[in-house]
Structure formats: structure tokens, C-alpha cells
Scaffold this active site. Structure first.
Site, PDB file in Angstrom:
ATOM      1  N   SER A  85       0.903  -1.168   0.046  1.00 48.52           N
ATOM      2  CA  SER A  85      -0.036  -0.103  -0.018  1.00 48.52           C
ATOM      3  C   SER A  85       0.802   1.265  -0.099  1.00 48.52           C
ATOM      4  O   SER A  85       0.489   2.279  -0.665  1.00 48.52           O
ATOM      5  CB  SER A  85      -0.928  -0.004   1.301  1.00 48.52           C
ATOM      6  OG  SER A  85      -1.970  -1.065   1.178  1.00 48.52           O
ATOM      7  N   VAL A 112       2.076   1.766  -3.531  1.00 49.01           N
ATOM      8  CA  VAL A 112       1.040   2.481  -4.293  1.00 49.01           C
ATOM      9  C   VAL A 112       1.150   4.017  -3.926  1.00 49.01           C
ATOM     10  O   VAL A 112       0.994   4.839  -4.820  1.00 49.01           O
ATOM     11  CB  VAL A 112       0.071   1.856  -4.055  1.00 49.01           C
ATOM     12  CG1 VAL A 112      -1.384   2.620  -4.754  1.00 49.01           C
ATOM     13  CG2 VAL A 112      -0.145   0.600  -4.535  1.00 49.01           C
ATOM     14  N   HIS A 113       0.920   4.447  -2.569  1.00 45.48           N
ATOM     15  CA  HIS A 113       1.161   5.767  -2.088  1.00 45.48           C
ATOM     16  C   HIS A 113       2.270   6.544  -2.692  1.00 45.48           C
ATOM     17  O   HIS A 113       2.084   7.837  -3.237  1.00 45.48           O
ATOM     18  CB  HIS A 113       1.019   5.632  -0.536  1.00 45.48           C
ATOM     19  CG  HIS A 113       0.999   7.127   0.154  1.00 45.48           C
ATOM     20  ND1 HIS A 113       0.103   8.059  -0.149  1.00 45.48           N
ATOM     21  CD2 HIS A 113       2.172   7.611   0.875  1.00 45.48           C
ATOM     22  CE1 HIS A 113       0.339   8.972   0.465  1.00 45.48           C
ATOM     23  NE2 HIS A 113       1.711   8.994   1.150  1.00 45.48           N
ATOM     24  N   ILE A 114       3.335   5.854  -2.634  1.00 45.04           N
ATOM     25  CA  ILE A 114       4.791   6.654  -3.210  1.00 45.04           C
ATOM     26  C   ILE A 114       4.434   6.971  -4.707  1.00 45.04           C
ATOM     27  O   ILE A 114       4.578   8.050  -5.306  1.00 45.04           O
ATOM     28  CB  ILE A 114       5.792   5.979  -2.615  1.00 45.04           C
ATOM     29  CG1 ILE A 114       5.936   5.948  -1.283  1.00 45.04           C
ATOM     30  CG2 ILE A 114       7.098   6.533  -3.483  1.00 45.04           C
ATOM     31  CD1 ILE A 114       7.300   5.192  -0.963  1.00 45.04           C
ATOM     32  N   ALA A 140       1.944   9.672  -5.286  1.00 43.49           N
ATOM     33  CA  ALA A 140       2.561  10.935  -5.236  1.00 43.49           C
ATOM     34  C   ALA A 140       3.677  11.330  -6.195  1.00 43.49           C
ATOM     35  O   ALA A 140       3.552  12.564  -6.396  1.00 43.49           O
ATOM     36  CB  ALA A 140       3.271  10.837  -3.756  1.00 43.49           C
TER      37      ALA A 140
END
Length: 214
Positions: free
Chosen positions: A167, A170-172, A175
Site C-alpha cells: 500500500s 502505491v502511495h509513493i 505521489a
């Protein structure tokens, strides 16, 4: 929130950014130490923490730091991450999302539906990691649990850690995909154009609170 530069708007305060980076640094330390303890092929990572014994000692304490820091983030952002009608429509238009056709999407508030789902995924993972981590924390708590529970907790801990790491990747990626997102968490500000384009509902609310013209 306003900013001295009329072309910028505050997205994250200094306290919010500090909170985020404490959580992020804790995550990196936990991911590295956790992988080191997970499989012998990655045991070499323990050298980063002073050896296997120190890795085993430090890992749960850093975990507590991350959980507390993340809990503060949850309290800060919970109300911004509640799913609404626009979010459900946003999810139904995933083709437009993936092809950057933001003009076709319903207006987004402070966070879009993808960010909100990620938020609740992280909440679930951190809760599982905390509870399972307590059970397998040999120095203090594991003696109070039967071996079957400890084994189950170890599996749950590993699965939750895997989901959490995936997760965060995915977040990075997200961004990096949306230019300006990382700068917002570093400097705290975004341009008015960025806010209007990516988070129009939040933009309108923010400029209204700051007394600026739209």
C-alpha cells in the site's frame, strides 16, 4: 489556509508534515527490520540496526512509535476520508482516473476516493500489526498467550506487513504520478492551480476560509 505568496495555498501545516514524516521514517525502519527478521536471506539487513539482537529489540519499539504517530494522523484526517457519493462515482470512472481525464470526474475534496481507500487500508493494517505484534512480543507479552495464538499472530503480522508495504508503494507511486504532491508534504504549500485542478472542492473551501477570491 492562506499563504504570504498569493499564488500558493497551505495544504499541510508544519505539525502535519512533521507527523507524516515521523510516521514515514518509522515505516522505513520497520520495513527494513521486519524483512531482516522475516527470512534468513534478508538477515543481512540487521547490520543497519547493530545486529540481530538489536534489530529484534528495536523493531517493536519503533512499531509503537509508528502506531502512535499514525493514530494522530487518523484523528487529524478521519473526517476528510469518509466516502461520499462523489467518491463512489469517482471509483466507477476509473478509466478516466487512469487516463488523467480529471475534467470528467466528479469534484474531489481534500482527498480522492483512491486516497480514502488507502487510508482505511492503512488503518486496518496498523491495527492488525499492533494487536499481533503485542502477542508475538516475546520480551513482554507472548508468555501470556498459547503457542497456537502466537503462531496465528505471527502469520497475521506478516500478511498485514505485506499489505502495508504494498500500500505504501502505491502511495509513493501516486505521489510521484501527481506532480506537486511530494512538494506539498515537504514545503506544505501547493499552487492555486494545482489545488483547483486536483482537489476543486477542497480548493473552494480553502479559499473561502482564507477570504481570497476564487
Amino acid at each position: 489556509m492562506s499563504h504570504e505568496d498569493p499564488n500558493l495555498i497551505v495544504r499541510y501545516s508544519a505539525n502535519e508534515r512533521s507527523n507524516h514524516w515521523i510516521t514515514a521514517i518509522s515505516f522505513v525502519l520497520l520495513a527494513l527490520s521486519g524483512l531482516a527478521l522475516f527470512h534468513p536471506s534478508m538477515f543481512w539487513l540487521t547490520a543497519l540496526f547493530g545486529g540481530g539482537q538489536w534489530t529484534r529489540i528495536l523493531h517493536p519499539f519503533v512499531g509503537v512509535v509508528m502506531f502512535v504517530s499514525f493514530a494522530i494522523m487518523v484523528l487529524r484526517y478521519w473526517h476528510h476520508n469518509l466516502i461520499d457519493t462523489d467518491d463512489r462515482q469517482w471509483l466507477r470512472q476509473m478509466d478516466d482516473v487512469l487516463n488523467n481525464r480529471e475534467e470528467n470526474l466528479p469534484p474531489v475534496g481534500r482527498y480522492n476516493a483512491g486516497q480514502k481507500l488507502l487510508f482505511f487500508t492503512l488503518v486496518a493494517c496498523l491495527l492488525v500489526l499492533l494487536l499481533s505484534g503485542i502477542v508475538i512480543w516475546r520480551r513482554y507479552f507472548s508468555l501470556y498467550f498459547p503457542i497456537e495464538v502466537i503462531r496465528l499472530a505471527a502469520v497475521a503480522h506478516a500478511v498485514a506487513a505485506f499489505v502495508l508495504i504494498a500500500s505504501i508503494i502505491v502511495h509513493i507511486y501516486a505521489a510521484l504520478w501527481v506532480k506537486g504532491s511530494i512538494g506539498a508534504m515537504v514545503r506544505g504549500t501547493v499552487t492555486l492551480g494545482w489545488a483547483r485542478k486536483h482537489h476543486p472542492k477542497w480548493f473552494r473551501q480553502a479559499v473561502k476560509e482564507s477570504g481570497r477570491p476564487h
